[in-house]
Motif scaffolding. Structure first.
Motif, short mmCIF file in Angstrom:
data_model
loop_
_atom_site.label_atom_id
_atom_site.label_comp_id
_atom_site.label_asym_id
_atom_site.label_seq_id
_atom_site.Cartn_x
_atom_site.Cartn_y
_atom_site.Cartn_z
N UNK A 1 5.28 0.18 6.34
CA UNK A 1 3.94 -0.36 6.10
C UNK A 1 3.52 -0.06 4.68
N UNK A 2 3.04 -1.09 3.98
CA UNK A 2 2.57 -0.93 2.61
C UNK A 2 1.08 -1.21 2.55
N UNK A 3 0.32 -0.18 2.26
CA UNK A 3 -1.14 -0.29 2.16
C UNK A 3 -1.52 -0.85 0.79
N UNK A 4 -2.41 -1.85 0.81
CA UNK A 4 -2.87 -2.47 -0.44
C UNK A 4 -4.39 -2.38 -0.52
N UNK A 5 -4.96 -2.39 -1.72
CA UNK A 5 -6.41 -2.57 -1.84
C UNK A 5 -6.78 -3.94 -1.27
N UNK A 6 -7.99 -4.06 -0.77
CA UNK A 6 -8.40 -5.28 -0.07
C UNK A 6 -8.17 -6.54 -0.90
N UNK A 7 -8.65 -6.56 -2.14
CA UNK A 7 -8.53 -7.78 -2.93
C UNK A 7 -7.10 -8.06 -3.36
N UNK A 8 -6.28 -7.02 -3.50
CA UNK A 8 -4.87 -7.25 -3.80
C UNK A 8 -4.18 -7.89 -2.59
N UNK A 9 -4.58 -7.46 -1.39
CA UNK A 9 -4.02 -8.06 -0.18
C UNK A 9 -4.44 -9.53 -0.09
N UNK A 10 -5.69 -9.83 -0.41
CA UNK A 10 -6.15 -11.22 -0.44
C UNK A 10 -5.29 -12.03 -1.40
N UNK A 11 -5.02 -11.47 -2.58
CA UNK A 11 -4.21 -12.17 -3.58
C UNK A 11 -2.81 -12.46 -3.05
N UNK A 12 -2.20 -11.48 -2.40
CA UNK A 12 -0.86 -11.67 -1.85
C UNK A 12 -0.86 -12.77 -0.79
N UNK A 13 -1.87 -12.77 0.07
CA UNK A 13 -1.95 -13.78 1.12
C UNK A 13 -2.12 -15.18 0.54
N UNK A 14 -2.93 -15.30 -0.50
CA UNK A 14 -3.12 -16.62 -1.11
C UNK A 14 -1.84 -17.07 -1.81
N UNK B 1 -5.14 -20.38 2.61
CA UNK B 1 -6.40 -20.68 1.91
C UNK B 1 -7.15 -19.39 1.60
N UNK B 2 -7.82 -19.35 0.45
CA UNK B 2 -8.46 -18.10 0.03
C UNK B 2 -9.49 -17.62 1.05
N UNK B 3 -10.26 -18.56 1.63
CA UNK B 3 -11.27 -18.16 2.61
C UNK B 3 -10.65 -17.47 3.81
N UNK B 4 -9.54 -18.01 4.30
CA UNK B 4 -8.87 -17.41 5.45
C UNK B 4 -8.24 -16.07 5.07
N UNK B 5 -7.71 -16.00 3.85
CA UNK B 5 -7.15 -14.73 3.38
C UNK B 5 -8.23 -13.65 3.33
N UNK B 6 -9.42 -14.03 2.89
CA UNK B 6 -10.55 -13.09 2.86
C UNK B 6 -10.88 -12.61 4.27
N UNK B 7 -10.87 -13.53 5.23
CA UNK B 7 -11.17 -13.17 6.63
C UNK B 7 -10.13 -12.18 7.16
N UNK B 8 -8.85 -12.43 6.88
CA UNK B 8 -7.80 -11.53 7.36
C UNK B 8 -7.92 -10.15 6.75
N UNK B 9 -8.16 -10.10 5.45
CA UNK B 9 -8.31 -8.80 4.79
C UNK B 9 -9.54 -8.08 5.30
N UNK B 10 -10.62 -8.81 5.48
CA UNK B 10 -11.85 -8.22 6.02
C UNK B 10 -11.63 -7.68 7.42
N UNK B 11 -10.79 -8.37 8.20
CA UNK B 11 -10.48 -7.90 9.56
C UNK B 11 -9.72 -6.59 9.51
#
Length: 284
Positions: free
Chosen positions: A220-233, A238-248
Motif C-alpha cells: 500500500x502506498x499512501x499519497x497526499x489527497x491531491x496527489x492521489x487525485x492527480x494520479x487518478x486523473x 474525470x477530475x470530479x470523480x477522482x475528487x470524490x474517490x480521494x475524498x472518500x
C-alpha cells in the motif's frame, strides 16, 4: 408487486435475483430500467420489465402502476441524484406505495464525505413524503476493490490516501439480500439499518490480502489527497470523480466507512462475504 429501480445495474439485478430466492414469483417483480433491451434475459425469465427513466416523470408514473413495495437503488449519476430521486419518490407517493427501501450511505447523516450530501437530501425528502420507508445505509462494496485487484498486482501497489482508516466492506450480493429481506418480511418501516461487512480492513491489509491470494508482491502506498487525485486523473478518471474517490478515502481515514455492529449479517442471517473469498472469486 415489488419494483426495483435501476434493475439493469449490478446491484439492481442482484436484488431482483434475491427477491426470487426469497420466494417472490417472477411475475410479481417489476424491473424498472431505462433501457428494457438490456434486461431481455429478465423478461425471458418472467420478470415484469417496465421502462423507467429517473428523469422522465411520465415513464415513472406508468412504471409504478399497481406497485406495493419499492427498492430505490440510488442513481449512479453523482450530482444528479437528488432531483432524480425526488422523481422516484413522487411517483411512489402517487402510486400509494406501502414501503420504499432506499440504498443510502453508511452513517450518512454524520458523514463528511462528499457522497453523503445527496443521500442526506434524499433521506430528507423521504421523511417529508409521508411514504413508509426504510433506510439501507450501505458501506463500500467489496467489488470496488476486487475489481481493480489485477491492476494492483500488475503495478505491485495499492494507492490511496486513507491512512489507517478501516473499510467494513461487503459484497453487492450481501447488500442485495438485505434489501430482499426488508421487502419480504414485516416490521421494517421507519428503521435505519447501518449495513457493513463483518470484517474491516485498512488499505494496507487489503494490499496484503491481494498479495497472498495472487501470490505476487503488493504494497500500500499512501499519497497526499491531491496527489492521489492527480494520479487518478492521469489514469483517465474525470477530475470530479477522482475528487470524490480521494475524498472518500479521507472519510474512511476518519471512520466514515467503518461499522462493527454486524447489522448486515444479522439481517441476512449469515456472515458477510470475506475479502479473501471475494478476491479468490475475482481471480477465478
Amino acid at each position: 408487486m415489488y419494483l426495483v429501480t435501476g434493475a439493469s445495474g449490478q446491484l439492481g439485478r442482484l436484488i431482483v435475483q434475491s427477491l426470487q430466492d426469497k420466494g417472490v414469483p417472477a411475475n410479481q417483480i417489476v424491473a424498472a430500467v431505462r433501457s428494457p433491451e438490456k434486461v431481455q434475459d429478465l423478461a425471458d425469465a418472467g420478470i415484469v420489465v417496465r421502462q423507467a427513466d429517473y428523469n422522465d416523470t411520465a415513464s415513472l408514473a406508468a412504471a409504478f402502476a399497481g406497485v406495493n413495495k419499492v427498492v430505490l437503488v440510488s442513481s449512479s449519476e453523482v450530482g444528479q441524484r437528488a432531483p432524480q430521486h425526488k422523481n422516484i419518490i413522487d411517483a411512489a407517493k402517487e402510486a400509494g406505495v406501502e414501503l420504499l427501501a432506499y440504498t443510502s450511505l453508511l452513517k450518512s447523516d454524520a458523514s463528511l464525505m462528499m457522497l453523503a450530501d445527496e443521500h442526506n437530501a434524499t433521506e430528507a425528502m423521504l421523511a417529508e413524503s409521508g411514504i413508509p420507508y426504510v433506510l439501507l445505509r450501505n458501506s463500500w462494496y467489496l467489488e470496488n476493490y476486487t475489481g481493480t485487484a489485477a491492476m494492483a498486482v500488475e503495478h505491485g501497489a495499492v494507492l490511496g490516501c486513507a491512512g489507517d482508516g478501516k473499510y467494513a466492506m461487503a459484497s453487492r450480493a450481501d447488500y442485495a439480500e438485505a434489501a430482499a429481506v426488508v421487502m419480504t418480511t414485516e416490521g421494517h418501516a421507519g428503521k435505519v439499518y447501518e449495513l457493513a461487512g463483518d470484517e474491516a480492513v485498512t488499505l494496507a491489509e487489503y494490499a496484503a490480502a491481494v498479495a497472498e491470494v495472487y501470490g505476487k508482491p503488493v504494497v500500500y502506498q499512501e499519497l497526499p489527497e491531491q496527489e492521489y487525485v492527480k494520479v487518478l486523473t492521469e489514469m483517465g478518471l474525470p477530475e470530479g470523480f477522482a475528487q470524490v474517490l480521494a475524498n472518500s478515502d479521507i472519510g474512511a481515514s476518519k471512520g466514515a466507512l467503518f461499522d462493527d455492529s454486524k447489522t448486515l449479517s444479522g439481517l441476512i442471517g449469515h456472515p458477510t462475504t470475506s475479502l479473501k473469498d471475494a478476491l479468490k472469486a475475482a481471480l477465478a
